[in-house]
Design an enzyme around this catalytic site. Structure first.
Site, mmCIF file in Angstrom:
data_model
loop_
_atom_site.group_PDB
_atom_site.id
_atom_site.type_symbol
_atom_site.label_atom_id
_atom_site.label_comp_id
_atom_site.label_asym_id
_atom_site.label_seq_id
_atom_site.Cartn_x
_atom_site.Cartn_y
_atom_site.Cartn_z
ATOM 1 N N GLU A 135 61.568 52.361 -26.685
ATOM 2 C CA GLU A 135 60.800 51.130 -26.445
ATOM 3 C C GLU A 135 61.662 49.902 -26.809
ATOM 4 O O GLU A 135 62.455 49.958 -27.755
ATOM 5 C CB GLU A 135 59.556 51.187 -27.357
ATOM 6 C CG GLU A 135 58.631 50.001 -27.304
ATOM 7 C CD GLU A 135 57.466 50.158 -28.324
ATOM 8 O OE1 GLU A 135 57.514 51.070 -29.183
ATOM 9 O OE2 GLU A 135 56.513 49.366 -28.235
ATOM 10 N N LYS A 181 52.628 48.314 -21.464
ATOM 11 C CA LYS A 181 51.949 49.040 -22.551
ATOM 12 C C LYS A 181 50.491 48.603 -22.680
ATOM 13 O O LYS A 181 50.206 47.407 -22.848
ATOM 14 C CB LYS A 181 52.716 48.788 -23.851
ATOM 15 C CG LYS A 181 52.214 49.556 -25.057
ATOM 16 C CD LYS A 181 53.131 49.279 -26.260
ATOM 17 C CE LYS A 181 52.777 50.086 -27.480
ATOM 18 N NZ LYS A 181 53.693 49.835 -28.617
ATOM 19 N N CYS A 227 55.065 54.196 -26.742
ATOM 20 C CA CYS A 227 54.780 54.369 -28.172
ATOM 21 C C CYS A 227 53.309 54.582 -28.515
ATOM 22 O O CYS A 227 52.742 55.622 -28.226
ATOM 23 C CB CYS A 227 55.392 53.217 -28.965
ATOM 24 S SG CYS A 227 55.707 53.706 -30.688
ATOM 25 N N VAL A 265 56.934 53.976 -36.210
ATOM 26 C CA VAL A 265 57.061 53.712 -37.647
ATOM 27 C C VAL A 265 56.152 54.643 -38.456
ATOM 28 O O VAL A 265 56.460 54.968 -39.594
ATOM 29 C CB VAL A 265 56.770 52.230 -37.984
ATOM 30 C CG1 VAL A 265 57.878 51.331 -37.483
ATOM 31 C CG2 VAL A 265 55.434 51.769 -37.422
#
Ligand code: ACM
Length: 259
Positions: A39, A110, A143, A170
């Protein structure tokens, strides 16, 4: 056919350097039919102002990222998926470009924005699945979309055999969760994540290629820039049986799913 997962550590706002790294890593998997990059790969992730985002946002057809990837896709006769910041009119999207030997195929925006992304990007409102390419239909996902089971279910129902998943993860959950996402939809997924630290965020690496039966075909390291390939068989994704009498498309109980 061979698919490639590419893991790298983009440098925030350093597009020229990032494009060089992308080209080098793509060079190592030039033989693959499909290659997936992370990404926001050409620009980095942890923006601190709209000015920074605007400076990195690019046109899907004529921007520097698109131009480079179109050249490489043509030279290597390859399809490439890559996350980038897309400028369209007044809006900027956290998007994923899909290019092939014939040029730009799609720019997916997205749908599910994560955390501070909501300050800088407009959300997308539609998923995308390609026409068959060498017998396989590619669905696009970025993501945090993975966190919503509806994303991959929608892509599967639209006909995707493989989900090209560009990520900047993350949170720690996604690589293991992709086993279930692939299993419940009987599709392949290529999750291409980034590594490293950026402005206080740590990205978890562990990019992965997952099979329709949940097998983890490749899992990369937590830290290194690297690439790997796996051989995928579209027939495995076409077969939606889990037992002789259970086909996950035919067994959907749509009438019972009303809220
Ligand atoms: C994310 O969606 N980049 C966590």
């Amino acid at each position: 056919m061979d698919v490639a997962v590419i893991q790298m550590e983009p440098r925030i706002l350093e597009r020229d350097e990032n494009l060089e790294t992308m080209a080098r890593l793509l060079g190592a998997v030039a033989h693959a039919d499909i290659a997936v990059l992370p990404e926001l790969c050409p620009c980095g992730y942890a923006f601190s102002s709209q000015d920074e985002v605007d400076a990195m946002a690019e046109d899907a057809y004529t921007g520097p990222t698109s131009s480079l990837l179109q050249d490489l896709a043509r030279e290597n006769e390859q399809v490439i998926a890559c996350g980038y910041a897309e400028r369209k009119g007044d809006a900027v999207y956290n998007a994923q470009l899909l290019v092939g030997p014939g040029g730009v195929m799609a720019s997916y925006r997205k749908v599910h924005l994560f955390n501070t992304e909501k300050s800088f990007f407009s959300p997308g409102n539609a998923f995308y699945v390609s026409q068959p390419y060498k017998g396989i239909r590619m669905g696009l996902m970025v993501c945090f979309d993975w966190f919503f089971p509806e994303s991959m279910r929608t892509l599967m129902l639209m006909g995707a055999d493989i989900v090209l998943h560009s990520a900047n993860l993350v949170l720690p959950y996604c690589p293991d969760a992709m086993v279930t996402r692939c299993l419940e939809n009987r599709v392949y997924a290529v999750t291409s994540n980034r590594t490293g630290y950026e402005r206080g965020l740590h990205f978890i690496g562990t990019s992965q290629i997952t099979a329709p039966d949940g097998t983890i075909m490749r899992r990369l390291s937590r830290e290194k820039e690297e690439a790997a390939t796996a051989c995928v068989d579209p027939c495995l994704a076409h077969d939606k049986h889990v037992t002789a009498r259970n086909d996950i498309l035919q067994d959907r109980a749509v009438g019972a799913y009303r809220l």
